[in-house]
Write a protein that holds these residues in place. Structure first.
Motif, PDB file in Angstrom:
ATOM      1  N   UNK A 195      52.226  35.817  35.157  1.00  0.00           N
ATOM      2  CA  UNK A 195      51.377  35.888  33.964  1.00  0.00           C
ATOM      3  C   UNK A 195      51.954  36.766  32.852  1.00  0.00           C
ATOM      4  N   UNK A 196      53.063  37.428  33.130  1.00  0.00           N
ATOM      5  CA  UNK A 196      53.773  38.174  32.079  1.00  0.00           C
ATOM      6  C   UNK A 196      54.692  37.266  31.263  1.00  0.00           C
ATOM      7  N   UNK A 197      54.811  36.019  31.661  1.00  0.00           N
ATOM      8  CA  UNK A 197      55.648  35.069  30.937  1.00  0.00           C
ATOM      9  C   UNK A 197      55.138  34.898  29.516  1.00  0.00           C
ATOM     10  N   UNK A 198      56.018  35.159  28.548  1.00  0.00           N
ATOM     11  CA  UNK A 198      55.630  35.095  27.137  1.00  0.00           C
ATOM     12  C   UNK A 198      56.847  35.390  26.281  1.00  0.00           C
ATOM     13  N   UNK A 199      56.693  35.161  24.993  1.00  0.00           N
ATOM     14  CA  UNK A 199      57.651  35.674  24.017  1.00  0.00           C
ATOM     15  C   UNK A 199      57.203  37.078  23.643  1.00  0.00           C
ATOM     16  N   UNK A 200      58.128  38.018  23.713  1.00  0.00           N
ATOM     17  CA  UNK A 200      57.821  39.423  23.443  1.00  0.00           C
ATOM     18  C   UNK A 200      58.370  39.814  22.076  1.00  0.00           C
ATOM     19  N   UNK A 201      57.522  40.455  21.297  1.00  0.00           N
ATOM     20  CA  UNK A 201      57.859  40.842  19.932  1.00  0.00           C
ATOM     21  C   UNK A 201      57.770  42.355  19.774  1.00  0.00           C
ATOM     22  N   UNK A 202      58.754  42.930  19.107  1.00  0.00           N
ATOM     23  CA  UNK A 202      58.639  44.326  18.716  1.00  0.00           C
ATOM     24  C   UNK A 202      58.170  44.379  17.270  1.00  0.00           C
ATOM     25  N   UNK A 203      57.553  45.489  16.914  1.00  0.00           N
ATOM     26  CA  UNK A 203      57.008  45.639  15.578  1.00  0.00           C
ATOM     27  C   UNK A 203      57.045  47.102  15.175  1.00  0.00           C
ATOM     28  N   UNK A 204      57.097  47.323  13.868  1.00  0.00           N
ATOM     29  CA  UNK A 204      57.150  48.673  13.313  1.00  0.00           C
ATOM     30  C   UNK A 204      55.972  48.880  12.375  1.00  0.00           C
ATOM     31  N   UNK A 205      55.289  50.001  12.554  1.00  0.00           N
ATOM     32  CA  UNK A 205      54.142  50.351  11.714  1.00  0.00           C
ATOM     33  C   UNK A 205      54.492  51.569  10.872  1.00  0.00           C
ATOM     34  N   UNK A 206      54.217  51.486   9.585  1.00  0.00           N
ATOM     35  CA  UNK A 206      54.554  52.556   8.652  1.00  0.00           C
ATOM     36  C   UNK A 206      53.545  53.697   8.774  1.00  0.00           C
ATOM     37  N   UNK A 207      53.545  54.318   9.922  1.00  0.00           N
ATOM     38  CA  UNK A 207      52.703  55.460  10.243  1.00  0.00           C
ATOM     39  C   UNK A 207      53.360  56.198  11.408  1.00  0.00           C
ATOM     40  N   UNK A 208      53.079  57.470  11.507  1.00  0.00           N
ATOM     41  CA  UNK A 208      53.663  58.225  12.626  1.00  0.00           C
ATOM     42  C   UNK A 208      52.819  58.092  13.896  1.00  0.00           C
ATOM     43  N   UNK A 209      51.616  57.514  13.729  1.00  0.00           N
ATOM     44  CA  UNK A 209      50.692  57.444  14.863  1.00  0.00           C
ATOM     45  C   UNK A 209      50.831  56.117  15.616  1.00  0.00           C
ATOM     46  N   UNK A 210      50.735  56.171  16.923  1.00  0.00           N
ATOM     47  CA  UNK A 210      50.760  54.958  17.722  1.00  0.00           C
ATOM     48  C   UNK A 210      49.568  54.076  17.352  1.00  0.00           C
ATOM     49  N   UNK A 211      49.803  52.778  17.295  1.00  0.00           N
ATOM     50  CA  UNK A 211      48.773  51.843  16.869  1.00  0.00           C
ATOM     51  C   UNK A 211      48.708  50.657  17.825  1.00  0.00           C
ATOM     52  N   UNK A 212      47.497  50.237  18.144  1.00  0.00           N
ATOM     53  CA  UNK A 212      47.321  49.141  19.091  1.00  0.00           C
ATOM     54  C   UNK A 212      46.983  47.818  18.430  1.00  0.00           C
ATOM     55  N   UNK A 213      46.654  47.813  17.141  1.00  0.00           N
ATOM     56  CA  UNK A 213      46.205  46.568  16.513  1.00  0.00           C
ATOM     57  C   UNK A 213      47.286  45.995  15.609  1.00  0.00           C
ATOM     58  N   UNK A 214      47.372  44.672  15.606  1.00  0.00           N
ATOM     59  CA  UNK A 214      48.438  43.966  14.893  1.00  0.00           C
ATOM     60  C   UNK A 214      48.480  44.287  13.414  1.00  0.00           C
ATOM     61  N   UNK A 215      47.348  44.418  12.798  1.00  0.00           N
ATOM     62  CA  UNK A 215      47.318  44.593  11.345  1.00  0.00           C
ATOM     63  C   UNK A 215      47.973  45.887  10.888  1.00  0.00           C
ATOM     64  N   UNK A 216      48.187  46.805  11.802  1.00  0.00           N
ATOM     65  CA  UNK A 216      48.820  48.077  11.444  1.00  0.00           C
ATOM     66  C   UNK A 216      50.326  47.940  11.261  1.00  0.00           C
ATOM     67  N   UNK A 217      50.896  46.832  11.727  1.00  0.00           N
ATOM     68  CA  UNK A 217      52.351  46.682  11.760  1.00  0.00           C
ATOM     69  C   UNK A 217      52.875  45.947  10.550  1.00  0.00           C
ATOM     70  N   UNK A 218      53.944  46.493   9.973  1.00  0.00           N
ATOM     71  CA  UNK A 218      54.505  45.976   8.744  1.00  0.00           C
ATOM     72  C   UNK A 218      55.700  45.055   8.969  1.00  0.00           C
ATOM     73  N   UNK A 219      56.433  45.304  10.031  1.00  0.00           N
ATOM     74  CA  UNK A 219      57.664  44.547  10.288  1.00  0.00           C
ATOM     75  C   UNK A 219      57.654  44.035  11.718  1.00  0.00           C
TER      76      UNK A 219
END
Length: 122
Positions: free
Chosen positions: A87-111
């Motif tokens: 069930x871990x089968x998937x396409x995995x994406x990395x993302x960068x959020x323009x904040x120093x704080x860890x973020x769990x929601x997609x909308x926080x990520x810019x790249x």
């Protein structure tokens, strides 16, 4: 720009380490995250790490199996995946959020990176 790598085919119970190399941004100023998307499903949050690497957060489905880490000197974030399940089968994406704080929601990520495929056979 984010370049993810390290995906592949692995048997259940096996391990993989994903890498995501960043360029063109001040990596140490960004929180980083990993998300995944399985066929026919929405993209979901997997793990996030703050700018120093001192704070991390994980989706419940991967807690205790996956570990996110970063090397600011190499502009790279990693996802160590152990005890993989089909069930871990998937396409995995990395993302960068323009904040120093860890973020769990997609909308926080810019790249976003282009994704790397992980397939776990049973």
């Amino acid at each position: 720009q984010l370049q993810a790598s390290g995906g592949g085919l692995v048997q259940a119970g096996g391990s993989l380490r994903l890498s995501c190399a960043a360029s063109g941004l001040t990596f140490g100023s960004y929180a980083m995250g990993w998300f995944r998307q399985a066929p026919g499903k929405e993209r979901e949050f997997i793990a996030t790490i703050n700018w120093t690497g001192g704070t991390t957060d994980y989706a419940d489905v991967v807690k205790g199996r996956f570990t996110i880490s970063r090397d600011n000197a190499k502009n790279t974030v990693y996802l160590q995946m152990n005890n993989l399940k089909p069930e871990d089968t998937a396409a995995y994406y990395c993302a960068a959020a323009n904040t120093v704080y860890a973020r769990t929601f997609e909308n926080a990520y810019n790249y976003w990176g282009q994704g790397t495929q992980v397939t776990v056979s049973s």
